[in-house]
Enzyme design. Structure first.
Site, PDB file in Angstrom:
ATOM      1  N   GLY A  11       0.834  -1.214   0.000  1.00  0.00           N
ATOM      2  CA  GLY A  11       0.000   0.000   0.000  1.00  0.00           C
ATOM      3  C   GLY A  11       0.863   1.256   0.000  1.00  0.00           C
ATOM      4  NE  ARG A  72      -2.113  -4.499  -1.714  1.00  0.00           N
ATOM      5  CZ  ARG A  72      -1.689  -3.960  -0.560  1.00  0.00           C
ATOM      6  NH1 ARG A  72      -0.687  -4.479   0.089  1.00  0.00           N
ATOM      7  NH2 ARG A  72      -2.293  -2.901  -0.051  1.00  0.00           N
ATOM      8  CG  ASP A 103       3.603  -7.304   7.402  1.00  0.00           C
ATOM      9  OD1 ASP A 103       2.975  -6.596   6.584  1.00  0.00           O
ATOM     10  OD2 ASP A 103       3.077  -8.224   8.037  1.00  0.00           O
ATOM     11  CB  THR A 126       2.796   0.570   6.228  1.00  0.00           C
ATOM     12  OG1 THR A 126       1.458   0.287   6.657  1.00  0.00           O
ATOM     13  CG2 THR A 126       3.731   0.294   7.388  1.00  0.00           C
ATOM     14  CG  ASP A 128      -2.158  -0.181   8.280  1.00  0.00           C
ATOM     15  OD1 ASP A 128      -2.996   0.736   8.245  1.00  0.00           O
ATOM     16  OD2 ASP A 128      -2.204  -1.177   7.530  1.00  0.00           O
ATOM     17  CG  ASP A 130       1.036  -2.938  10.397  1.00  0.00           C
ATOM     18  OD1 ASP A 130       1.938  -2.285   9.837  1.00  0.00           O
ATOM     19  OD2 ASP A 130       0.260  -3.675   9.789  1.00  0.00           O
ATOM     20  NE  ARG A 172      -5.879  -5.459   5.141  1.00  0.00           N
ATOM     21  CZ  ARG A 172      -5.312  -4.846   4.111  1.00  0.00           C
ATOM     22  NH1 ARG A 172      -6.056  -4.223   3.243  1.00  0.00           N
ATOM     23  NH2 ARG A 172      -4.012  -4.868   3.929  1.00  0.00           N
TER      24      ARG A 172
HETATM   25  P1  ATP Z   1       0.956  -2.737   3.501  1.00  0.00           P
HETATM   26  O1  ATP Z   1       1.307  -2.865   4.947  1.00  0.00           O
HETATM   27  O2  ATP Z   1       0.708  -1.334   3.106  1.00  0.00           O
HETATM   28  O3  ATP Z   1      -0.131  -3.696   3.047  1.00  0.00           O
HETATM   29  P2  ATP Z   1       2.911  -4.595   2.529  1.00  0.00           P
HETATM   30  O4  ATP Z   1       4.321  -4.445   2.115  1.00  0.00           O
HETATM   31  O5  ATP Z   1       2.636  -5.422   3.755  1.00  0.00           O
HETATM   32  O6  ATP Z   1       2.289  -3.140   2.656  1.00  0.00           O
HETATM   33  P3  ATP Z   1       1.832  -6.703   0.835  1.00  0.00           P
HETATM   34  O7  ATP Z   1       0.890  -6.635  -0.326  1.00  0.00           O
HETATM   35  O8  ATP Z   1       1.480  -7.576   1.979  1.00  0.00           O
HETATM   36  O9  ATP Z   1       2.070  -5.187   1.295  1.00  0.00           O
HETATM   37  O10 ATP Z   1       3.275  -7.175   0.285  1.00  0.00           O
HETATM   38  C1  ATP Z   1       3.864  -6.539  -0.828  1.00  0.00           C
HETATM   39  C2  ATP Z   1       4.340  -7.561  -1.807  1.00  0.00           C
HETATM   40  O11 ATP Z   1       5.415  -8.316  -1.219  1.00  0.00           O
HETATM   41  C3  ATP Z   1       3.328  -8.614  -2.231  1.00  0.00           C
HETATM   42  O12 ATP Z   1       2.459  -8.147  -3.234  1.00  0.00           O
HETATM   43  C4  ATP Z   1       4.236  -9.730  -2.744  1.00  0.00           C
HETATM   44  O13 ATP Z   1       4.667  -9.463  -4.047  1.00  0.00           O
HETATM   45  C5  ATP Z   1       5.444  -9.611  -1.806  1.00  0.00           C
HETATM   46  N1  ATP Z   1       5.355 -10.645  -0.770  1.00  0.00           N
HETATM   47  C6  ATP Z   1       4.618 -10.651   0.356  1.00  0.00           C
HETATM   48  N2  ATP Z   1       4.781 -11.789   1.063  1.00  0.00           N
HETATM   49  C7  ATP Z   1       5.652 -12.553   0.352  1.00  0.00           C
HETATM   50  C8  ATP Z   1       6.228 -13.844   0.522  1.00  0.00           C
HETATM   51  N3  ATP Z   1       5.927 -14.602   1.584  1.00  0.00           N
HETATM   52  N4  ATP Z   1       7.092 -14.288  -0.424  1.00  0.00           N
HETATM   53  C9  ATP Z   1       7.404 -13.544  -1.490  1.00  0.00           C
HETATM   54  N5  ATP Z   1       6.885 -12.314  -1.711  1.00  0.00           N
HETATM   55  C10 ATP Z   1       6.034 -11.820  -0.820  1.00  0.00           C
END
Ligand code: ATP
Length: 323
Positions: A11, A72, A103, A126, A128, A130, A172
């Site tokens: 995000g 994503r 994360d 982020t 959040d 978190d 969330r």
């Molecule tokens: P936000 O907290 O704003 O949601 P985020 O970084 O947690 O941000 P995610 O969509 O959960 O957002 O993760 C970003 C991208 O990281 C995912 O779309 C995916 O491509 C990659 N990713 C997440 N988990 C894994 C994993 N276990 N293995 C490989 N790639 C991953």
């Protein structure tokens, strides 16, 4: 290390641009070549990569969103997807990465490193807040300020009509935006995922306020609260108090946009600068965070397994201040 890649992932959050600017300028200051990777890991897989100049990051410190765009990527969660991404990095001679995200982004970094040993440093981006290993994340302060501004406006109209409002804010899995905006706006109740919602308790407090002729009653609910969002809370209140005029407002994506606050710009600038220096020093597979106003590095593994628990004092504060 001469060539580094930078991406924003997951995000978006206000202040990501300020972090990109800091990374590019710190890298160029040290005679490095910085490669922008558009649309996060998906852009890496597709080779959407370009060399960045200092002028590419002029006039962006005050802008929300991310000039690198974000995405994503399901494909990056596969061995084959990560192989394609690695091939693109090799093609551009990229030797290290700065990853701005949450994360999930750092989970991706761990999986990538297990397969290809590509050094990376993370920056927490982020709204959040978190993540373990940092007191603040880029975008959180701006998102809370946006929520506060909106809730203040809702309070004006709530008071004019003697209405009860249930306002849903983002979060969330984490209640930080709800907790902080709720305290800042003098909310009567704040419902967050970290605490089981006792709806009877919420209803009893409304009842008390009604008896005391307290005309404005604002409840802030995080979107991930266990009871549900604003609609579910409203339905239950209306069921118990059919005579009350209960309205809801879901703040939604306005919390992600807008010009970053000074706090987010300074945080992003400090973390961008620290991330490049960490890569140069070989301090990698870590997230650069801020703890007690000092830069603090936490291994990705600890960030993704760790928690960012709510301070119980804050929960007590709501109780006391909303009497
Ligand atoms: P936000 O907290 O704003 O949601 P985020 O970084 O947690 O941000 P995610 O969509 O959960 O957002 O993760 C970003 C991208 O990281 C995912 O779309 C995916 O491509 C990659 N990713 C997440 N988990 C894994 C994993 N276990 N293995 C490989 N790639 C991953």
């Amino acid at each position: 290390m001469k060539n580094i890649g930078i991406l924003t992932s997951g995000g978006d959050s206000p202040g990501m641009n300020a972090a990109i600017r800091a990374v590019v300028r710190t890298g160029v200051y040290h005679d490095m070549d910085i490669f922008g990777i558009r649309r996060g890991y998906q852009g890496m897989i597709e080779g959407d990569i370009f060399k960045m100049q200092t002028t590419d990051v002029a006039n962006i410190i005050q802008r929300g969103g991310t000039i690198l765009k974000t995405a994503r990527s399901k494909e990056f969660m596969t061995d084959e997807g990560r192989r394609k991404a690695y091939d693109q990095l090799t093609k551009h001679n990229i030797e290290g990465l700065v990853l701005i995200g949450g994360d999930g982004t750092f989970r991706g970094a761990v999986a990538f490193f297990e397969q290809f040993t590509i050094p990376a440093v993370g920056i927490p981006g982020t709204i959040d807040k978190d993540l373990a290993g940092t007191d603040f994340t880029i975008g959180f302060d701006t998102a809370v300020n946006t929520a506060v501004e909106a809730i203040d406006k809702i309070r004006d109209t709530a008071e004019a009509h003697d209405r009860l409002f249930v306002v849903e804010v983002m979060g969330r899995d984490a209640g930080y935006i709800a907790l902080n905006s709720g305290i800042a706006c003098g909310a009567e109740d704040i419902l967050i995922p970290e605490q089981i919602t006792d709806i009877e308790d919420v209803l009893n407090r409304i009842d008390n306020d009604e008896r005391r002729k307290k005309t404005v009653h604002i409840i802030i609910v995080a979107e991930g609260d266990d009871y549900g969002g604003a609609k579910e809370v409203q339905a239950r209140i209306t069921e118990r108090f059919p005579m009350l005029d209960v309205r809801t407002c879901v703040l939604g994506h306005i919390q992600r946009g807008g010009s970053p606050s000074y706090a987010d710009r300074v945080l992003a600038s400090r973390l961008g600068y620290a991330a490049v220096n960490a890569l140069r020093a070989g301090n990698t597979q870590v997230m650069a965070g801020i703890v007690n106003d000092n830069i603090f590095f936490t291994p990705f593994d600890n960030v993704i397994k760790g928690e960012a628990p709510i301070n119980p004092d804050m929960l007590e504060l709501i109780r006391v201040l909303s009497i």
